[in-house]
Design a protein around this motif. Structure first.
Motif, PDB file in Angstrom:
ATOM      1  N   GLU A 319     -52.939  33.013  52.277  1.00  0.00           N
ATOM      2  CA  GLU A 319     -52.508  31.825  51.547  1.00  0.00           C
ATOM      3  C   GLU A 319     -52.732  30.605  52.437  1.00  0.00           C
ATOM      4  N   LEU A 320     -53.264  29.535  51.871  1.00  0.00           N
ATOM      5  CA  LEU A 320     -53.429  28.285  52.612  1.00  0.00           C
ATOM      6  C   LEU A 320     -52.084  27.575  52.674  1.00  0.00           C
ATOM      7  N   VAL A 321     -51.630  27.270  53.891  1.00  0.00           N
ATOM      8  CA  VAL A 321     -50.340  26.612  54.079  1.00  0.00           C
ATOM      9  C   VAL A 321     -50.532  25.103  54.206  1.00  0.00           C
ATOM     10  N   GLN A 322     -51.466  24.687  55.055  1.00  0.00           N
ATOM     11  CA  GLN A 322     -51.756  23.263  55.187  1.00  0.00           C
ATOM     12  C   GLN A 322     -53.158  23.088  55.749  1.00  0.00           C
ATOM     13  N   ASP A 323     -53.825  22.043  55.274  1.00  0.00           N
ATOM     14  CA  ASP A 323     -55.187  21.771  55.714  1.00  0.00           C
ATOM     15  C   ASP A 323     -55.167  20.879  56.949  1.00  0.00           C
ATOM     16  N   GLU A 324     -54.579  21.389  58.018  1.00  0.00           N
ATOM     17  CA  GLU A 324     -54.581  20.709  59.307  1.00  0.00           C
ATOM     18  C   GLU A 324     -54.260  21.714  60.395  1.00  0.00           C
ATOM     19  N   ARG A 325     -54.580  21.347  61.634  1.00  0.00           N
ATOM     20  CA  ARG A 325     -54.448  22.268  62.753  1.00  0.00           C
ATOM     21  C   ARG A 325     -53.196  22.035  63.580  1.00  0.00           C
ATOM     22  N   GLU A 326     -52.487  20.933  63.376  1.00  0.00           N
ATOM     23  CA  GLU A 326     -51.372  20.567  64.242  1.00  0.00           C
ATOM     24  C   GLU A 326     -50.153  21.450  63.986  1.00  0.00           C
ATOM     25  N   THR A 327     -49.600  22.001  65.061  1.00  0.00           N
ATOM     26  CA  THR A 327     -48.429  22.881  64.961  1.00  0.00           C
ATOM     27  C   THR A 327     -47.285  22.412  65.851  1.00  0.00           C
ATOM     28  N   LEU A 328     -47.364  21.192  66.349  1.00  0.00           N
ATOM     29  CA  LEU A 328     -46.398  20.716  67.338  1.00  0.00           C
ATOM     30  C   LEU A 328     -44.955  20.888  66.880  1.00  0.00           C
ATOM     31  N   ASP A 329     -44.661  20.561  65.621  1.00  0.00           N
ATOM     32  CA  ASP A 329     -43.276  20.593  65.153  1.00  0.00           C
ATOM     33  C   ASP A 329     -42.961  21.831  64.322  1.00  0.00           C
ATOM     34  N   LEU A 330     -43.785  22.873  64.431  1.00  0.00           N
ATOM     35  CA  LEU A 330     -43.580  24.092  63.643  1.00  0.00           C
ATOM     36  C   LEU A 330     -42.889  25.181  64.456  1.00  0.00           C
ATOM     37  N   TYR A 331     -41.885  25.774  63.826  1.00  0.00           N
ATOM     38  CA  TYR A 331     -41.156  26.905  64.395  1.00  0.00           C
ATOM     39  C   TYR A 331     -40.998  27.960  63.312  1.00  0.00           C
ATOM     40  N   VAL A 332     -40.921  29.217  63.718  1.00  0.00           N
ATOM     41  CA  VAL A 332     -40.638  30.301  62.781  1.00  0.00           C
ATOM     42  C   VAL A 332     -39.226  30.802  63.043  1.00  0.00           C
ATOM     43  N   VAL A 333     -38.424  30.825  61.984  1.00  0.00           N
ATOM     44  CA  VAL A 333     -37.061  31.345  62.060  1.00  0.00           C
ATOM     45  C   VAL A 333     -37.040  32.701  61.361  1.00  0.00           C
ATOM     46  N   THR A 334     -36.560  33.717  62.065  1.00  0.00           N
ATOM     47  CA  THR A 334     -36.428  35.055  61.491  1.00  0.00           C
ATOM     48  C   THR A 334     -34.987  35.260  61.057  1.00  0.00           C
ATOM     49  N   VAL A 335     -34.803  35.459  59.756  1.00  0.00           N
ATOM     50  CA  VAL A 335     -33.460  35.613  59.188  1.00  0.00           C
ATOM     51  C   VAL A 335     -33.023  37.063  59.342  1.00  0.00           C
ATOM     52  N   PRO A 336     -31.891  37.330  59.994  1.00  0.00           N
ATOM     53  CA  PRO A 336     -31.421  38.712  60.133  1.00  0.00           C
ATOM     54  C   PRO A 336     -31.111  39.322  58.771  1.00  0.00           C
ATOM     55  N   GLU A 337     -31.256  40.627  58.677  1.00  0.00           N
ATOM     56  CA  GLU A 337     -30.972  41.326  57.432  1.00  0.00           C
ATOM     57  C   GLU A 337     -29.511  41.120  57.036  1.00  0.00           C
ATOM     58  N   GLY A 338     -29.333  40.733  55.793  1.00  0.00           N
ATOM     59  CA  GLY A 338     -27.986  40.524  55.278  1.00  0.00           C
ATOM     60  C   GLY A 338     -27.433  39.139  55.495  1.00  0.00           C
ATOM     61  N   ASP A 340     -27.529  34.866  55.276  1.00  0.00           N
ATOM     62  CA  ASP A 340     -27.897  33.872  54.266  1.00  0.00           C
ATOM     63  C   ASP A 340     -29.050  33.013  54.768  1.00  0.00           C
ATOM     64  N   PRO A 341     -30.248  33.064  54.126  1.00  0.00           N
ATOM     65  CA  PRO A 341     -31.374  32.239  54.583  1.00  0.00           C
ATOM     66  C   PRO A 341     -31.129  30.750  54.436  1.00  0.00           C
ATOM     67  N   ALA A 342     -30.139  30.366  53.644  1.00  0.00           N
ATOM     68  CA  ALA A 342     -29.873  28.942  53.424  1.00  0.00           C
ATOM     69  C   ALA A 342     -29.418  28.242  54.691  1.00  0.00           C
ATOM     70  N   GLY A 355     -40.944  37.363  53.439  1.00  0.00           N
ATOM     71  CA  GLY A 355     -39.961  38.315  53.938  1.00  0.00           C
ATOM     72  C   GLY A 355     -38.849  37.602  54.671  1.00  0.00           C
ATOM     73  N   PRO A 356     -38.520  38.047  55.885  1.00  0.00           N
ATOM     74  CA  PRO A 356     -37.444  37.395  56.634  1.00  0.00           C
ATOM     75  C   PRO A 356     -37.876  36.128  57.368  1.00  0.00           C
ATOM     76  N   TYR A 357     -39.150  35.776  57.295  1.00  0.00           N
ATOM     77  CA  TYR A 357     -39.686  34.681  58.101  1.00  0.00           C
ATOM     78  C   TYR A 357     -39.708  33.369  57.316  1.00  0.00           C
ATOM     79  N   ARG A 358     -39.299  32.294  57.997  1.00  0.00           N
ATOM     80  CA  ARG A 358     -39.362  30.946  57.434  1.00  0.00           C
ATOM     81  C   ARG A 358     -40.134  30.059  58.407  1.00  0.00           C
ATOM     82  N   LEU A 359     -41.238  29.490  57.926  1.00  0.00           N
ATOM     83  CA  LEU A 359     -42.019  28.557  58.743  1.00  0.00           C
ATOM     84  C   LEU A 359     -41.482  27.160  58.468  1.00  0.00           C
TER      85      LEU A 359
END
Length: 679
Positions: A319-338, A340-342, A355-359
């Protein structure tokens, strides 16, 4: 000399360090500083825009080929087809001309039906007279009289019947020839000459060969169907009938290895960020030449070129996420099972999830994630985009073949100048030459990304080692490795990359402290990347040295946990002071004394001219102390200690007050000492 203690940070101090004063200095006295100067130009990391190569099917016709000669074959009784035209052009009286030229032998007409025409018995040599012979009935046996019987006293009924029969035969022959003429185009598409070998080729579904469907579609009355199905191979020579068949171009189909452009690739203007999901993800990344910026279980976020997007699209769900290469402010948060992802919603924009990953595009850099960490959420910094071009060096010479002169000759003063200027500008406002790498400012992560890209551009494997400060800020160390044949002994070069200004942390250029140390580190990495080593070397850029020596402690503990056999670390800090000339300090403990002795002996053996002060002081505190506390031998190499100069930890620590010659000569010393351990 008596130790001297001073605070080493501003309000956010986590701990303090103490340095000893240089012999001859007392109290707060310091040597005068030289005048300021300018820096170099910043490196431009431009996006590489590439093109996809696609092949298409060319229209062609098949012409029968003689099995023995290998050339085109003509059918008996027909005129060869003009190869420049798809239709066979014949004169309107073609069949009559054929009759006139008949020799009396059997003549096979074009088509599946054969008719026989003979000369009249009694004609000389059996030859049929030409039309110019006329209808002489003076006893010469004219062909017309012989046919109708009019010259032999036969009745008019017989003559008329013969004439009708001849007319019908002529009409049938004319219809037959006209049918062949008008249907020639279609016949040529589907018919194969009898007894002409048919090459065995694979049919490619959907490939249009000469505008007809794949496979023969014979019609009634056509020539005998071929006994084999004509097939077309992928990727090879697709000429029907051979390469030397003049005027018959081969069909162009996609060659093996070429990948049709993905629709997503057309949306990727240079390098773009995509999500990849696949089984055996690591193998797929390796096969397609991709380095993920983040990888989890069967999922990765990858910065890829259009060609790489097409390769991945063929074997994975993307899946295309964004048409750019910059990742400076990007982090991946892994939500533990059970959980609340909110909980992640308040940190920034969620630009993708699986899945459990939020970019997440975080609002604040470096990210403050204390609440997430305390709730069991894992936060990972996304790595920067890989280089658009890779070094093609597959065969590297052994380091043992390199001479000291050749190694020193590769140290570039222009590289050193550029690196110091680039790092000084990290996090600077637009148009400013003075930035900051202070651990709470974006310039800290900008510098980390810069180091990552530089090291990867040398062809090295690079990674982040992240950690949390006591107040919950996510920071990274940058680590790279030049591999070696024997990893039972690993050596390392270390330098810290954060900076500080005790008066205003928003402007902390840190040119000498410690862009000078990073320049030495990067130059050695660049040079050794061009050789095969006996033992691996790791190049470590640690964070948060100025506020508690946090990064070095994390790195050493991680190395021990992972079982890395680190035998010695050269810690390089503040080696560019112009006012110090060739004066330098090496600090060790009893366990790492061998490293200090190696440096001293190398300086003497190669006449490098450094004036070395040897110390084994516990009062000189820097990154190497924390490394030694983890049981790893380490030495500190510096020209200035804290408090010796008013320039350090101020807005005045700029590139113009750094001696490039001093940084270069220190690079010689560490490089030649390290080479003796790893070649």
């Amino acid at each position: 000399m008596p130790p001297k203690s001073q605070d080493d940070h501003q309000d956010n101090t986590v701990s303090r360090r103490t340095y000893s004063a240089k012999p001859g200095d007392s109290g707060e006295n310091a040597k005068p500083s030289p005048s300021e100067g300018g820096g170099g130009d910043r490196t431009d990391f431009g996006a590489f825009v590439s093109r996809s190569v696609r092949s298409s099917a060319d229209r062609f016709k098949g012409v029968a080929q003689d099995a023995d000669a290998g050339g085109p074959t003509e059918q008996q009784g027909t005129t060869p087809l003009p190869r420049s035209s798809p239709r066979r052009e014949r004169p309107s009286r073609y069949w009559r001309d054929s009759l006139r030229e008949n020799t009396g032998e059997d003549v096979t007409a074009a088509g599946p039906s054969n008719r026989r025409f003979v000369g009249r018995p009694g004609d000389e040599g059996g030859r049929v007279p030409s039309a110019g012979d006329g209808g002489d009935d003076g006893g010469n046996g004219a062909w017309w009289q012989g046919l109708t019987g009019s010259g032999a006293g036969n009745g008019p009924g017989r003559s008329l019947l013969a004439l009708v029969i001849v007319g019908v035969l002529v009409l049938l022959l004319l219809i037959f020839l006209l049918t062949r003429l008008l249907g020639g185009d279609d016949q040529q598409q589907v018919d194969e000459p009898v007894n002409t070998p048919v090459p065995t080729q694979e049919i490619v579904p959907g490939v249009d060969i000469g505008g007809t469907p794949a496979g023969p579609t014979p019609t009634e009355g056509s020539v005998e169907e071929p006994t084999e199905t004509s097939e077309i191979r992928r990727g090879g020579d697709n000429q029907l009938g051979g390469e030397d068949q003049e005027g018959t171009p081969g069909a162009q189909v996609e060659e093996d290895g070429d990948v049709a452009e993905s629709p997503l690739a057309r949306e990727c203007s240079g390098q773009c960020l995509i999500r990849v999901q696949a089984d055996n993800l690591s193998r797929l990344m390796e096969e397609t030449g991709n380095r993920p910026s983040f990888a989890g279980d069967e999922i990765a976020w990858v910065v890829a070129t259009p060609e790489q997007v097409s390769l991945l699209d063929a074997d994975a769900e993307i899946e295309l996420v964004q048409d750019e290469r910059e990742t400076l402010d990007l982090y991946v948060v892994t939500v533990p099972e059970g959980e609340d992802p909110a909980l992640v919603n308040g940190y920034g924009d969620i630009i993708d999830e699986s899945g459990p990953y939020r970019l997440i595009e975080f609002d604040e850099i470096p990210a403050r994630v204390a609440t997430l960490a305390n709730s069991g959420y894992n936060v990972t910094k996304v790595a920067p985009a890989p280089p658009t071009e890779e070094d093609g060096n597959d065969e590297l010479p052994p380091l043992s073949d390199a001479s000291a002169d050749s190694l020193m000759g590769q140290v570039s003063s222009s590289n050193i100048t550029e690196i110091i200027a680039d790092l000084q500008r990290s996090g600077a406002p637009d148009g400013s030459n003075l930035g900051t790498r202070y651990y709470t400012y974006p310039g800290n992560q900008i510098a980390a990304d810069y180091l990552y890209r530089q090291l990867e551009s040398y062809g090295l494997k690079v990674w982040y080692e992240d950690f949390l400060t006591p107040e919950g800020i996510l920071l990274v160390n940058v680590v790279a490795e030049v591999p070696g044949e024997d990893d039972s002994s690993v050596y390392a070069v270390m330098s810290h990359f954060d900076s500080i200004n005790n008066s205003d942390p928003s402007i902390a250029p840190g040119a000498d402290d410690n862009s000078s140390g990073m320049a030495v580190n990067l130059e050695i990495a660049r040079i050794l990347a061009n050789y095969e080593l006996e033992h691996p070397v790791r190049f470590i850029f640690v964070n948060a040295e100025e506020v508690g020596i946090l990064g070095a402690n994390v790195w050493a503990r991680t190395a021990n946990t992972e079982g890395v056999e680190v035998k010695g670390v050269f810690n390089i800090d503040s080696v560019g002071a112009e006012r110090q000339g060739r004066y330098m300090i090496i600090n060790s403990d009893a366990g790492s004394r061998w490293m200090k002795n190696l440096l001293i002996e190398t300086n003497d053996a190669y006449g490098l001219g450094q004036i070395i002060q040897s110390e084994e002081s516990t009062e000189i505190v820097a990154d190497d102390n924390m490394v030694r506390d983890q049981g790893i031998d380490a030495v500190m190499i510096a020209r200035e200690l804290y408090g010796w100069t008013p320039i350090h930890h101020s807005v005045d620590d700029v590139a113009g007050k750094v001696s490039i010659d001093n940084v270069q000569s220190m690079t010689y010393l560490v490089l030649l000492s390290l080479v003796q351990l790893v070649q």
